[in-house]
Enzyme design. Structure first.
Site, PDB file in Angstrom:
ATOM      1  N   GLU A 188      17.687 -29.809  10.932  1.00 24.32           N
ATOM      2  CA  GLU A 188      18.423 -29.798   9.663  1.00 24.32           C
ATOM      3  C   GLU A 188      17.839 -30.875   8.728  1.00 24.32           C
ATOM      4  O   GLU A 188      17.610 -30.645   7.559  1.00 24.32           O
ATOM      5  CB  GLU A 188      19.891 -30.091   9.993  1.00 24.32           C
ATOM      6  CG  GLU A 188      20.869 -29.897   8.896  1.00 24.32           C
ATOM      7  CD  GLU A 188      22.289 -30.225   9.348  1.00 24.32           C
ATOM      8  OE1 GLU A 188      22.479 -30.654  10.527  1.00 24.32           O
ATOM      9  OE2 GLU A 188      23.210 -30.052   8.539  1.00 24.32           O
ATOM     10  N   ASP A 228      26.971 -33.460   0.954  1.00 26.60           N
ATOM     11  CA  ASP A 228      28.347 -33.817   1.302  1.00 26.60           C
ATOM     12  C   ASP A 228      28.700 -35.302   1.222  1.00 26.60           C
ATOM     13  O   ASP A 228      29.676 -35.684   0.611  1.00 26.60           O
ATOM     14  CB  ASP A 228      28.645 -33.358   2.738  1.00 26.60           C
ATOM     15  CG  ASP A 228      28.408 -31.879   2.930  1.00 26.60           C
ATOM     16  OD1 ASP A 228      27.871 -31.230   2.017  1.00 26.60           O
ATOM     17  OD2 ASP A 228      28.764 -31.373   4.002  1.00 26.60           O
TER      18      ASP A 228
HETATM   19  C1  2M8 Z   1      26.575 -29.175   5.352  1.00 30.56           C
HETATM   20  O1  2M8 Z   1      27.889 -28.969   4.876  1.00 30.56           O
HETATM   21  C2  2M8 Z   1      28.965 -28.458   5.689  1.00 30.56           C
HETATM   22  C3  2M8 Z   1      30.169 -28.286   4.767  1.00 30.56           C
HETATM   23  O2  2M8 Z   1      29.911 -27.342   3.790  1.00 30.56           O
HETATM   24  C4  2M8 Z   1      29.362 -29.332   6.836  1.00 30.56           C
HETATM   25  O3  2M8 Z   1      28.866 -30.461   6.975  1.00 30.56           O
HETATM   26  O4  2M8 Z   1      30.200 -28.896   7.642  1.00 30.56           O
HETATM   27  C5  2M8 Z   1      25.707 -29.560   4.130  1.00 30.56           C
HETATM   28  O5  2M8 Z   1      24.471 -30.044   4.534  1.00 30.56           O
HETATM   29  C6  2M8 Z   1      25.526 -28.362   3.207  1.00 30.56           C
HETATM   30  O6  2M8 Z   1      24.636 -28.632   2.175  1.00 30.56           O
HETATM   31  C7  2M8 Z   1      25.042 -27.130   3.993  1.00 30.56           C
HETATM   32  O7  2M8 Z   1      25.052 -26.022   3.125  1.00 30.56           O
HETATM   33  C8  2M8 Z   1      25.900 -26.862   5.232  1.00 30.56           C
HETATM   34  C9  2M8 Z   1      25.324 -25.766   6.123  1.00 30.56           C
HETATM   35  O8  2M8 Z   1      23.969 -26.024   6.409  1.00 30.56           O
HETATM   36  O9  2M8 Z   1      26.047 -28.040   6.014  1.00 30.56           O
END
Ligand code: 2M8
Length: 459
Positions: A430, A192
């Site tokens: 994460e 992101d």
């Molecule tokens: C993160 O992305 C989401 C948006 O899609 C967020 O920050 O709200 C990123 O690390 C993405 O790669 C990942 O798929 C998602 C869910 O783990 O979180």
């Protein structure tokens, strides 16, 4: 949804490192805790829905535990696939603890291709789903009777759908006609807030009519500094607003959106997945012409990845289509050729030497020798900030898996061993602080637990 085991795995400064058996139990426990029955959410609090590429990695872990449960995860994801073939980046659960949720996206309201149920977002994420199918099919075939039949019928069901997904990317996301797959939002890349996107985002001007919003992510991590800023969020939301206004029509989004970048990492994964899907298609008796088409797409995108290499650093680069310029900011994506192959042996050895060298895995300040998302030597390096420096176990797994496939056994084994050392605190975070090993972002993150399980079961 059952409550995730947050307390059990909360970080403790003096926490002893877990051995393999305890780690595997902990990982299985995280997946069970995040399981709603039909989907394993990306994490218990921060991400209470199904994310597209998270789901694929989660399937990789589930396949080791329960083939039928892994197959159901694929079916849930595909129940959100759009009629034109796109697999959306989020399939929403019934939870409302995430912003932007279905009300903000309004995909089914403005786009005929979006399913009315389940609710989905209107963008995509990297195509790693063929890898998940490969793992489920292999796990099923190793076992007997019911598991084998379940895996074969999943292959039969999923193959045409995953083909349609690859076709969607080849059709709508190749604006230069070279095979370099483009993203229309940083979220599509999965990375992101990587500095890869800084210049492209700087050109995005949120309109004065951006509807107001309240973020829900900030109170769900230990420190707001681990998440993107409000200015970044304004841009994220503005891009969605632009897409909503053109009804998420893929050609219009590419034609008119403020953000359009050829993503070299996504392209490498596209090429890799085309190859993996072609192999599965051969085993499953799928149409020869489609298998040949996948191989053509793979070859073209592999060549596109190699063509992006910086003549000075040798690292692969993104290409900002709107600005008409290369993005040379170094990041982990620069090693994309190691995912999709295509380098000659000399070039591959040189790229591996850079990856293992003092700016990347071999940086003397790293707690474990796995690839950080941004090199500690870079001026863009921020060790706590999401995709700007931390080490992500899931990215390590991806490189390790692709490297094994590509015959880079030693580096693959080193990355596995070092990442297992990192995650042996049992938090299944994460991402991790590369200089201290502290767990960051969400704890009990499903894809972290899933890839750990795969590593522990398969070696
Ligand atoms: C993160 O992305 C989401 C948006 O899609 C967020 O920050 O709200 C990123 O690390 C993405 O790669 C990942 O798929 C998602 C869910 O783990 O979180």
């Amino acid at each position: 949804m059952t409550t995730g085991p947050i307390g059990l795995f909360a970080p403790q400064p003096q926490r002893p490192r877990l051995g393999s058996v305890a780690l595997a139990s902990g990982a299985a426990w995280v997946l069970a805790g995040n399981d709603t029955g039909t989907m394993v959410t990306a994490s218990p609090r921060l991400y209470p829905h199904m994310w597209s590429w998270d789901a694929a990695f989660i399937m990789v872990g589930l396949a080791q535990l329960d083939v039928d449960r892994a197959a159901r995860e694929m079916e849930t994801l595909l129940s959100g696939q759009w009629a034109d073939g796109m697999i959306p980046h989020i399939v929403f659960s019934e939870e409302n603890g995430y912003f932007p949720g279905p009300d903000r996206w309004q995909t089914a309201v403005v786009c005929e291709h979006a399913p009315a149920r389940p609710h989905t977002s209107g963008i995509c994420q990297p195509p790693v789903h063929a890898i998940a199918l490969r793992k489920i099919v292999d796990a099923g075939r190793r076992r007997s009777g019911a598991d084998r039949r379940r895996a074969e019928s999943l292959l039969h069901y999923s193959w045409p759908r995953l083909f349609a997904w690859q076709r969607w990317l080849a059709t709508y996301r190749d604006p230069l006609g070279t095979g370099l797959i483009a993203v229309t939002h940083g979220w599509e890349s999965g990375m992101d807030n990587s500095p890869r996107w800084d210049s492209a985002y700087a050109a995005v001007q949120p309109g004065a009519d951006l509807p107001p919003y309240v973020r829900k992510d900030l109170d769900k991590v230990g420190d707001e500094g681990e998440r993107p800023t409000d200015a970044e969020y304004d841009r994220y939301l503005w891009l969605i607003e632009e897409m909503r206004r053109v009804g998420y029509r893929p050609d219009e989004v590419v034609r008119t959106g403020s953000f359009l970048v050829g993503d070299v990492f996504m392209t490498a994964l596209f090429a890799l997945s085309c190859e993996v899907l072609a192999e599965l298609g051969e085993e499953g008796g799928q149409p020869e012409e489609q298998i040949a088409q996948l191989r053509r797409w793979a070859a073209r995108s592999r060549a596109a990845v190699l063509d992006t290499r910086d003549p000075v650093t040798g690292l692969a680069r993104d290409y900002d289509v709107r600005a008409g310029q290369w993005v040379s900011t170094p990041s982990i994506a620069g090693f994309a050729p190691l995912l999709c192959g295509g380098l000659d042996p000399q070039q591959q050895a040189e790229m591996l030497a850079v990856l293992e060298g003092p700016d990347w895995m071999g940086h003397p300040d790293l707690v474990v020798a796995t690839p950080p998302t941004v090199s500690p030597s870079s001026p863009h390096f921020m060790p706590k900030q999401y995709w700007r420096g931390p080490q992500w176990p899931v990215i390590s797994w991806l490189f390790s898996w692709a490297m094994r496939r590509g015959g880079m056994y030693d580096t693959a084994a080193d990355i596995r061993a070092e990442t297992l050392r990192l995650v042996s605190d049992g938090t299944f975070a994460e991402y991790y602080h590369p200089l201290t090993g502290a767990p960051l972002g969400s704890l009990s993150q499903s894809w972290t637990a899933a890839v750990v399980l795969d590593w522990l079961y398969e070696g």
